[in-house]
Enzyme design. Structure first.
Site, PDB file in Angstrom:
ATOM      1  N   CYS A  50      -3.431  -5.681   0.434  1.00  0.00           N
ATOM      2  CA  CYS A  50      -4.738  -6.041  -0.111  1.00  0.00           C
ATOM      3  C   CYS A  50      -5.830  -5.086   0.369  1.00  0.00           C
ATOM      4  CB  CYS A  50      -5.105  -7.470   0.256  1.00  0.00           C
ATOM      5  SG  CYS A  50      -5.245  -7.770   2.033  1.00  0.00           S
ATOM      6  N   ARG A  52      -5.140  -1.676   1.416  1.00  0.00           N
ATOM      7  CA  ARG A  52      -4.832  -0.241   1.295  1.00  0.00           C
ATOM      8  C   ARG A  52      -3.679  -0.011   0.324  1.00  0.00           C
ATOM      9  NH1 ARG A  52      -4.764   2.201   5.918  1.00  0.00           N
ATOM     10  NH2 ARG A  52      -5.553   0.420   7.089  1.00  0.00           N
ATOM     11  N   GLN A 115       0.022  -8.018  10.954  1.00  0.00           N
ATOM     12  CA  GLN A 115       0.647  -8.091   9.635  1.00  0.00           C
ATOM     13  C   GLN A 115       1.019  -6.719   9.089  1.00  0.00           C
ATOM     14  OE1 GLN A 115      -2.573 -10.903   8.072  1.00  0.00           O
ATOM     15  NE2 GLN A 115      -0.888 -11.247   6.656  1.00  0.00           N
ATOM     16  N   GLN A 119       4.279  -5.126   6.880  1.00  0.00           N
ATOM     17  CA  GLN A 119       4.091  -4.558   5.542  1.00  0.00           C
ATOM     18  C   GLN A 119       4.597  -3.119   5.484  1.00  0.00           C
ATOM     19  OE1 GLN A 119      -0.093  -5.380   5.596  1.00  0.00           O
ATOM     20  NE2 GLN A 119       0.092  -7.201   4.315  1.00  0.00           N
ATOM     21  N   ALA A 189       1.848 -18.630  -0.947  1.00  0.00           N
ATOM     22  CA  ALA A 189       2.711 -19.112   0.138  1.00  0.00           C
ATOM     23  C   ALA A 189       3.287 -17.947   0.928  1.00  0.00           C
ATOM     24  CB  ALA A 189       3.839 -19.984  -0.421  1.00  0.00           C
ATOM     25  N   ILE A 193      -1.198 -16.641   3.765  1.00  0.00           N
ATOM     26  CA  ILE A 193      -1.458 -18.071   3.627  1.00  0.00           C
ATOM     27  C   ILE A 193      -0.790 -18.850   4.755  1.00  0.00           C
ATOM     28  CG2 ILE A 193      -0.909 -20.094   2.214  1.00  0.00           C
ATOM     29  CD1 ILE A 193      -3.334 -18.529   1.249  1.00  0.00           C
TER      30      ILE A 193
END
EC number: 1.2.1.70
Length: 426
Positions: A50, A52, A115, A119, A189, A193
């Site tokens: 979201c 990069r 996170q 990723q 989900a 989230i």
């Protein structure tokens, strides 16, 4: 061969631009194959989150950057020229440094958030599955993963629960005060989230509802956090109950439109609702923010909340940057060594051919009945002469020509004392 990274992130482009160049999970395989077909490109990986979108590539020509920008624009049906002002580009050392900083959370909206490492590992796995990784990018990603672990182990950069999800919950608490009386609707989900749900439960939210396209995933999350699970098609029936709505899906089109929110507001009798859209592309139509009694925030709006959480991490980030500097140089040392691999292999192959040639002659002499001592002497002398003839001839000529730099290099390579115009004094 050169390393090149191009991309856009939260520092260089607003969400309205970033959402146009996102690669959805179902697009990734096709995108990697298409990118790998570019002339002069040897290896490729795509990181898309979201905050990069980045292309990591190994190319023959370092001037390939313009071609990568053109490809990124064309793949998303955009004008490359319009995209260019938002693009950053790194090559070689800076590309290595950037990859390590990204993996370590040093380039994130929230410094040190964990996170991004997951990723990046997902991006690595996708490229590996499509066969677009080679020796160079494979080594780079593995090195970045190891350094990220080092950073998180040896510094306090991850010691506090700070993330975009946490920032959203922090903002909700600032607005509502006692969040224990509020109901929250979580749309999606995924990992973000899940983090939001964890933080909301941690601060005592009254009620949680999880809406997702796949019911099984929503139900799994609902069981973990004692929440209610619904599908996306059920949102309209429960939206009016939610005081807090936080969305983060991979949908290419908005999940919540202005009309649905207007109906919910009327049912709530104008009771305000707090919404956070953490998705790129956006899950909530931007026009929703124009409604009275709706407080809509995007990931870009969380900057101020995030800034308040950065102070405690600055010292740790400084320590982490030092680790990144050292580990970047370690990788570049490995990369420079690759330039000598073929030279070393060729030199060793020539020495092996000389060994085999002299050994074959020695065996023939033994077969002819010559004494073993003579054969061993022949083998040692002949092999020594074969291995030293060309280097010594070149050194002799270099001395005659006054090429002291070559003499110095030979002394360093062969571990010899400097004998030319540099004899040690008795």
């Amino acid at each position: 061969m050169s390393l090149i990274t191009i991309g856009v992130n939260h520092k260089t482009a607003p969400v309205s631009v970033r959402e146009k160049v996102v690669f959805a999970p179902e697009q990734m395989s096709d995108a990697l194959r298409d990118l790998a077909r570019l002339p002069g490109l040897d290896e490729a990986a795509i990181l898309s989150t979201c905050n990069r979108t980045e292309l990591y590539c190994s190319v023959h020509d370092p001037r390939h950057e313009a071609e990568l920008v053109r490809w990124l624009g064309e793949y998303h049906h955009l004008d490359g020229g319009a995209l260019r002002p938002f693009i950053y580009e790194f090559s070689d050392t800076e590309a290595v440094r950037h990859a390590i900083r990204v993996a370590s959370g040093l380039d994130s909206l929230v410094i040190g958030e964990p996170q991004i490492l997951g990723q990046l590992k997902t991006a690595y796995s996708a490229a590996a599955a499509q066969g677009t990784l080679g020796k160079l990018l494979r080594r780079l990603f593995q090195h970045a993963f190891a350094v990220a672990k080092h950073v998180r182990t040896d510094t306090a950069i991850g010691s506090s629960a700070v993330s975009v999800a946490f920032a959203a919950v922090t903002l909700a608490r600032q607005i509502f005060g006692d969040i224990g009386e509020q109901r929250a609707l979580l749309i999606g989900a995924g990992e973000t989230i899940e983090l939001v749900a964890r933080h909301l439960r941690g601060v005592g939210i009254r009620e949680l509802t999880v809406a997702n396209r796949t019911p099984e995933r929503a139900e799994a999350l609902a069981r973990e956090f004692e929440a209610r699970a619904i599908t996306l098609s059920d949102i309209g029936q429960v939206l009016h109950e939610a005081d807090i709505v936080i969305a983060s899906t991979a949908s290419p089109v908005p999940i919540l439109g202005k009309g649905a929110v207007e109906r919910a507001i009327r049912q709530r009798r104008r009771k305000p609702v707090f919404m956070v859209d953490l998705a790129v592309p956006r899950d909530i139509e931007s026009e929703v923010g124009e409604l009275n009694d709706v407080y809509l925030y995007t990931v870009d709006d969380l900057q101020e909340v995030v800034a308040q959480n950065l102070a405690s991490r600055q010292e740790a980030a400084t320590e982490a940057e030092s680790i990144v500097d050292v580990q970047t140089e370690h990788f570049m040392g490995w990369l420079r060594a690759q330039d000598a691999v073929e030279l070393i292999r060729g030199y060793r192959d020539r020495a092996e051919r000389a060994r085999q040639d002299v050994l074959a002659k020695a065996r023939r002499q033994l077969g002819q009945g010559r004494p073993p001592e003579e054969v061993l002497e022949f083998l040692a002398e002949t092999l020594t002469n074969k291995l030293t003839h060309e280097p010594t001839t070149s050194l002799h000529q270099a001395a005659r020509d006054g090429r002291t730099e070559l003499i110095g290099a030979a002394c360093e390579l062969l571990k010899l004392p400097r004998l030319l115009n540099d004899k040690p004094k008795p």
